[in-house]
Design a protein around this motif. Structure first.
Motif, PDB file in Angstrom:
ATOM      1  N   GLN A  29       0.842  -1.190   0.000  1.00 28.92           N
ATOM      2  CA  GLN A  29       0.000   0.000   0.000  1.00 28.92           C
ATOM      3  C   GLN A  29       0.882   1.246   0.000  1.00 28.92           C
ATOM      4  O   GLN A  29       1.710   1.430   0.868  1.00 28.92           O
ATOM      5  CB  GLN A  29      -0.888   0.015   1.228  1.00 28.92           C
ATOM      6  CG  GLN A  29      -1.796   1.220   1.332  1.00 28.92           C
ATOM      7  CD  GLN A  29      -2.652   1.172   2.592  1.00 28.92           C
ATOM      8  OE1 GLN A  29      -2.630   0.185   3.323  1.00 28.92           O
ATOM      9  NE2 GLN A  29      -3.383   2.224   2.840  1.00 28.92           N
ATOM     10  N   VAL A  30       0.679   2.063  -1.001  1.00 30.13           N
ATOM     11  CA  VAL A  30       1.497   3.261  -1.147  1.00 30.13           C
ATOM     12  C   VAL A  30       0.930   4.379  -0.275  1.00 30.13           C
ATOM     13  O   VAL A  30      -0.268   4.639  -0.266  1.00 30.13           O
ATOM     14  CB  VAL A  30       1.542   3.724  -2.610  1.00 30.13           C
ATOM     15  CG1 VAL A  30       2.363   4.994  -2.743  1.00 30.13           C
ATOM     16  CG2 VAL A  30       2.100   2.617  -3.495  1.00 30.13           C
ATOM     17  N   GLN A  31       1.816   5.015   0.456  1.00 26.45           N
ATOM     18  CA  GLN A  31       1.406   6.166   1.252  1.00 26.45           C
ATOM     19  C   GLN A  31       2.402   7.296   1.077  1.00 26.45           C
ATOM     20  O   GLN A  31       3.618   7.067   1.118  1.00 26.45           O
ATOM     21  CB  GLN A  31       1.316   5.805   2.733  1.00 26.45           C
ATOM     22  CG  GLN A  31       0.036   5.118   3.140  1.00 26.45           C
ATOM     23  CD  GLN A  31      -0.163   5.078   4.640  1.00 26.45           C
ATOM     24  OE1 GLN A  31       0.759   4.783   5.386  1.00 26.45           O
ATOM     25  NE2 GLN A  31      -1.360   5.398   5.086  1.00 26.45           N
ATOM     26  N   SER A  53       6.063   5.576   1.603  1.00 23.63           N
ATOM     27  CA  SER A  53       6.176   4.159   1.927  1.00 23.63           C
ATOM     28  C   SER A  53       5.413   3.367   0.889  1.00 23.63           C
ATOM     29  O   SER A  53       4.518   3.887   0.214  1.00 23.63           O
ATOM     30  CB  SER A  53       5.642   3.863   3.330  1.00 23.63           C
ATOM     31  OG  SER A  53       4.285   4.224   3.438  1.00 23.63           O
ATOM     32  N   GLY A  54       5.790   2.106   0.742  1.00 28.82           N
ATOM     33  CA  GLY A  54       5.098   1.242  -0.207  1.00 28.82           C
ATOM     34  C   GLY A  54       5.592   1.336  -1.630  1.00 28.82           C
ATOM     35  O   GLY A  54       5.001   0.717  -2.532  1.00 28.82           O
ATOM     36  N   TYR A  75       0.810   8.618  -7.603  1.00 26.74           N
ATOM     37  CA  TYR A  75       0.343   8.569  -6.219  1.00 26.74           C
ATOM     38  C   TYR A  75       0.375   9.971  -5.618  1.00 26.74           C
ATOM     39  O   TYR A  75       1.272  10.762  -5.931  1.00 26.74           O
ATOM     40  CB  TYR A  75       1.232   7.634  -5.380  1.00 26.74           C
ATOM     41  CG  TYR A  75       1.368   6.247  -5.946  1.00 26.74           C
ATOM     42  CD1 TYR A  75       2.540   5.837  -6.580  1.00 26.74           C
ATOM     43  CD2 TYR A  75       0.325   5.334  -5.847  1.00 26.74           C
ATOM     44  CE1 TYR A  75       2.672   4.570  -7.105  1.00 26.74           C
ATOM     45  CE2 TYR A  75       0.451   4.053  -6.368  1.00 26.74           C
ATOM     46  CZ  TYR A  75       1.610   3.677  -6.998  1.00 26.74           C
ATOM     47  OH  TYR A  75       1.732   2.421  -7.523  1.00 26.74           O
TER      48      TYR A  75
END
Length: 122
Positions: free
Chosen positions: A1-3, A25-26, A111
């Motif tokens: 999971q991209v954050q 992150s991710g 993202y």
């Protein structure tokens, strides 16, 4: 999971400085370009600055030229936007965003973070 998580926003007086951070992150961070964008009330989102995977930076708008510095720390998966000589017209929600390798000419990023509010006012 991209954050992507922005931090560092707040209220600053005209002429002041602020440092925004984007923690990712991710993703394989070192492969990504990270850009900062902003959206002022009633205005369209615009790019501020971007740094690519090779650590090369570009400013998107003339209005911030000479007043912003973008940098990255691949060991900490963070990108920092240092802003100085802030003006009331810099007031906006600032977003960081990520895309593979190169900074795009527009805001075609993969993202996005949720943003941090910067208010420049006396």
């Amino acid at each position: 999971q991209v954050q992507l998580v922005e931090s560092g926003g707040g209220l600053v007086q005209p002429g002041g400085s602020l440092r925004l951070s984007c923690a990712a992150s991710g993703i394989t961070f070192r492969h990504y370009a990270i850009g900062w964008f902003r959206q002022a009330p009633g205005k369209e989102r615009e790019g501020v600055s971007c740094i690519n995977w090779k650590n090369e930076s570009t400013d998107y708008v003339d209005s911030v030229e000479g007043r912003v510095t973008i940098s990255r720390d691949n060991a900490k998966n963070t990108v920092t936007l240092q802003m100085k000589s802030l003006k009331p017209e810099d007031t906006a929600v600032y977003y960081c965003a990520a895309v593979l390798f190169r900074c795009p000419p527009g805001d075609n990023m993969d993202y996005w973070g949720k943003g941090t509010l910067v208010t420049v006012s006396s």
